[in-house]
Design an enzyme around this catalytic site. Structure first.
Site, mmCIF file in Angstrom:
data_model
loop_
_atom_site.group_PDB
_atom_site.id
_atom_site.type_symbol
_atom_site.label_atom_id
_atom_site.label_comp_id
_atom_site.label_asym_id
_atom_site.label_seq_id
_atom_site.Cartn_x
_atom_site.Cartn_y
_atom_site.Cartn_z
ATOM 1 N N ASP A 216 0.640 -1.112 0.088
ATOM 2 C CA ASP A 216 -0.059 0.104 -0.169
ATOM 3 C C ASP A 216 0.753 1.316 -0.126
ATOM 4 O OD1 ASP A 216 0.554 -0.775 2.707
ATOM 5 O OD2 ASP A 216 -0.642 0.737 3.397
ATOM 6 N N GLU A 283 0.068 -0.951 5.961
ATOM 7 C CA GLU A 283 1.026 -0.415 6.769
ATOM 8 C C GLU A 283 1.006 1.092 7.055
ATOM 9 O OE1 GLU A 283 4.976 1.148 8.040
ATOM 10 O OE2 GLU A 283 4.026 1.534 6.114
#
Length: 655
Positions: A216, A283
């Site tokens: 991400d 994250e």
């Protein structure tokens, strides 16, 4: 809004205005005696209030003692006389008065390069120098950047929010770009989009090595699109830089991992030790859907402390940080703790044309004389009138005016980093160097060293030595002519390693309690009512925002027999053999603390040997992380691919 008996509800203004009519007698004439007595009494009350305000300020300034806990020593200051192949390298020129002092306070691993896999390593070097390979590799990273796998703060769980679907597109891209990886390794999907790659080694008794990254990226503000040299999800390679969100954080490590695996497979590498990769999906937000699901899966499959080493993103770019011709590299062996605090003030609302004033609380008293009734109404009006935003602002100012104190202990990463810099940096300030060596055993020198570091290096050490606090989110009010009944702010804390979540909570409660008392607020903190505050209608609440808090991480051991030495030696070897050249007299590896948090916060049960390090040189990042014009130097990123192959070969041979 309060109602007095059966009378018409009155605003604070009308309540206070009532005093101007009650100074007249029943005959309508001025009662000068009553007015005189009232004025004197109010003056006494106001003087008492000012005295109380000053007293509260003095007491608040004293603060309350915080409780601290100490973490393990980052670097061993006393080493055995005999060290293994990769520890205590005495080829690094020391700058302390004697070489023994430098070796004891900042031991260095010897540069580590593959021996048994030397031919393979040389073949990879030639492969990575091929221009066709380079362009294909740059294209692979650019293509991944083009897929906007944005991690939003308000994402619902996987399966309940369509914004996760873009991760499926990334998976299709990875499988298409790296078919050899998918056909050769065991690939498992966890919680739909998190990935685990397993490369089985021949020695089933050897603990595997785990390497992680995340798929991400943070969002790119649409309002800043025109400020980008190339669009934020272009993945454009301009001959020097690869542009776009994730090119630095963290599609770079993700694709470098795939590229390294693919290159080793192409060369026919068959590992003795098992290697595992875990790639999270959030994250940049909560970590619950990615690492939060990966961690229990990995622990169940490989066991508690089932990995010999975990390598994740992090650290700082290597370079000549202290001038001269010595390169310093900065892997992070620990992380600061994390706490978001929601500070909320609730209070009676009202019309903005008659804003109240928050003031000190006064002792209760009884007035039986109708002559002094106006004063009672005036005081009651003042005590009950609170402005939520004003009081919240006072809380935030109080915090800003009282930052957490800096602490330098011999057990801290900051002290360890200071010793290494003092031991080996050619242009390190001489007075600080002397203090650093003396501080190993002298408490007075240790305290003087703290002041010298803050004076000389400012923010660099300020954030390492203290718990930081930053008010990042604030909200209050819905309309310009209505006083808000609720105002709140979220203050982010990054907790230094000598402290804890509990210590920060205790300190903040003690810091804001005097203000709650001053403004007559009732108070609760961390789910408990706090006594001794106020008794008024307004309320102060302290709570953990988002339900998530994290103590500082355990510290990776750095003894001569610890796995860290393999990583440190590989860093030195990779830098000194860089295809981009090596122009330095030495390379020094300096363990440090990670100021932010990574997915490793979920992986503490998997191994005690956790290192956060992305292999990058100073100048390889165009404009840093999470900002406009995120871009990475293509040749610098290729060095990271080389590093991943070297750490795998070295772990396979030496670990």
């Amino acid at each position: 809004m309060r109602v007095l008996g059966r009378q018409k509800p009155r605003t604070p203004y009308t309540l206070c205005s009532y005093t101007t009519t009650t100074y007249r007698g029943k005959n309508g004439k001025d009662n000068k005696a009553a007015a005189y007595i009232a004025a004197v009494f109010v003056g006494v009350l106001l003087s008492y209030g000012l005295f109380r305000t000053a007293l509260f300020s003095i007491l608040a300034a004293r603060g309350s003692a915080s409780s601290y806990r100490l973490l393990p020593v980052v670097s061993g200051l006393s080493l055995p006389h005999e060290a293994p192949l990769y520890a205590n390298d005495d080829s690094v020129p020391p700058l302390f008065s004697d070489q023994a002092s430098s070796a004891s306070v900042c031991p260095q691993a010897r540069p580590l390069v593959p021996s048994r896999h030397r031919v393979l390593d040389e073949s990879l070097t030639k492969r990575f120098a091929n221009e066709t390979f380079k362009l294909e590799a740059y294209k692979a990273l650019g293509g991944a950047v083009q897929i906007p796998t944005v991690s939003y703060e308000d994402l619902a769980p996987v399966g309940e929010d369509s914004r996760w679907d873009v991760f499926g597109e990334l998976h299709e891209y990875l499988e298409k770009t790296f078919p050899r990886v998918y056909s050769s390794l065991n690939v498992t999907k966890i919680n739909t989009y998190a990935l685990v790659l397993h490369w089985q080694g021949s020695d089933e008794d050897a603990l595997p090595v785990l390497m992680t990254a995340h798929q991400d990226v943070v969002a790119a503000d649409p309002a800043t699109t025109d400020d980008w040299v190339h669009p934020p999800f272009s993945g454009f390679y301009d001959g020097t830089w690869i542009w776009g969100r994730g090119s630095c954080d963290d599609k770079s490590d993700l694709i470098a991992s795939f590229q390294a695996i693919d290159a080793l497979l192409e060369q026919g590498f068959e590992p003795r030790r098992t290697f595992v990769w875990a790639f999270g999906i959030d994250e940049e937000s909560s970590g619950t859907q990615g690492a939060g699901h990966l961690s229990p899966y990995l622990e169940a499959r490989y066991g508690t402390n089932g990995f010999a080493l975990l390598l994740d993103e992090g650290g700082s770019p290597y370079g000549k940080a202290y001038g001269g011709d010595v390169i310093f590299a900065f892997p992070a062996l620990s992380e600061k703790g994390y706490l978001d605090v929601q500070i909320e003030v609730t209070a009676p609302g009202g019309h903005s044309s008659v804003p109240p004033r928050h003031t000190v609380s006064l002792p209760s008293f009884h007035l039986s004389s109708s002559l002094l009734r106006p004063i009672l109404i005036l005081v009651t009006c003042t005590l009950d009138a609170h402005q939520a935003i004003g009081m919240l602002s006072a809380m935030l100012v109080k915090m800003e005016d009282n930052p957490h104190p800096p602490v330098l202990s011999r057990q801290s990463s900051a002290f360890n980093a200071t010793l290494c810099a003092a031991a080996y940096a050619p242009e390190y300030p001489a007075d600080v160097r002397r203090l650093a060596l003396a501080a190993v055993h002298d408490d007075a020198a240790l305290e003087a060293l703290k002041g010298a570091l803050l004076d000389r290096f400012g923010a660099e050490y300020d954030t390492m030595l203290r718990t930081t606090q930053a008010a990042d989110v604030i909200e209050g009010g819905v309309k310009v002519n209505a006083l808000p009944e609720r105002a709140w702010a979220i203050v982010n804390h990054r907790i230094v390693e000598h402290s804890s979540v509990a210590a920060v909570q205790e300190r903040l409660t003690g810091l804001l309690h005097p203000l709650a008392k001053r403004y007559n607020l009732t108070m609760d903190a961390w789910g408990h009512q706090i006594s001794g505050a106020g008794t008024g209608p307004a309320h102060l609440s302290l709570a953990v925002a988002y339900g998530y808090a994290l103590d500082p991480s355990p510290v990776t051991p750095t003894g001569p027999e610890d796995t860290y030495q393999i990583l440190a030696g590989t860093i030195r070897g990779a830098i000194e053999q860089s295809a981009r050249g090596y122009n330095a007299s030495a390379t020094v590896v300096v363990p440090q603390i990670e100021r932010g948090n990574t997915d490793t916060s979920r992986y503490w049960n998997l191994t005690r040997n956790i290192v956060r390090y992305s292999h990058r040189r100073e100048g390889d990042l165009y404009n840093g992380y999470h900002t406009v014009n995120e871009a990475i130097k293509a040749e610098g990123w290729l060095d990271a691919v080389r590093f991943y192959t070297k750490i795998m070969l070295n772990c396979d041979e030496y670990l």
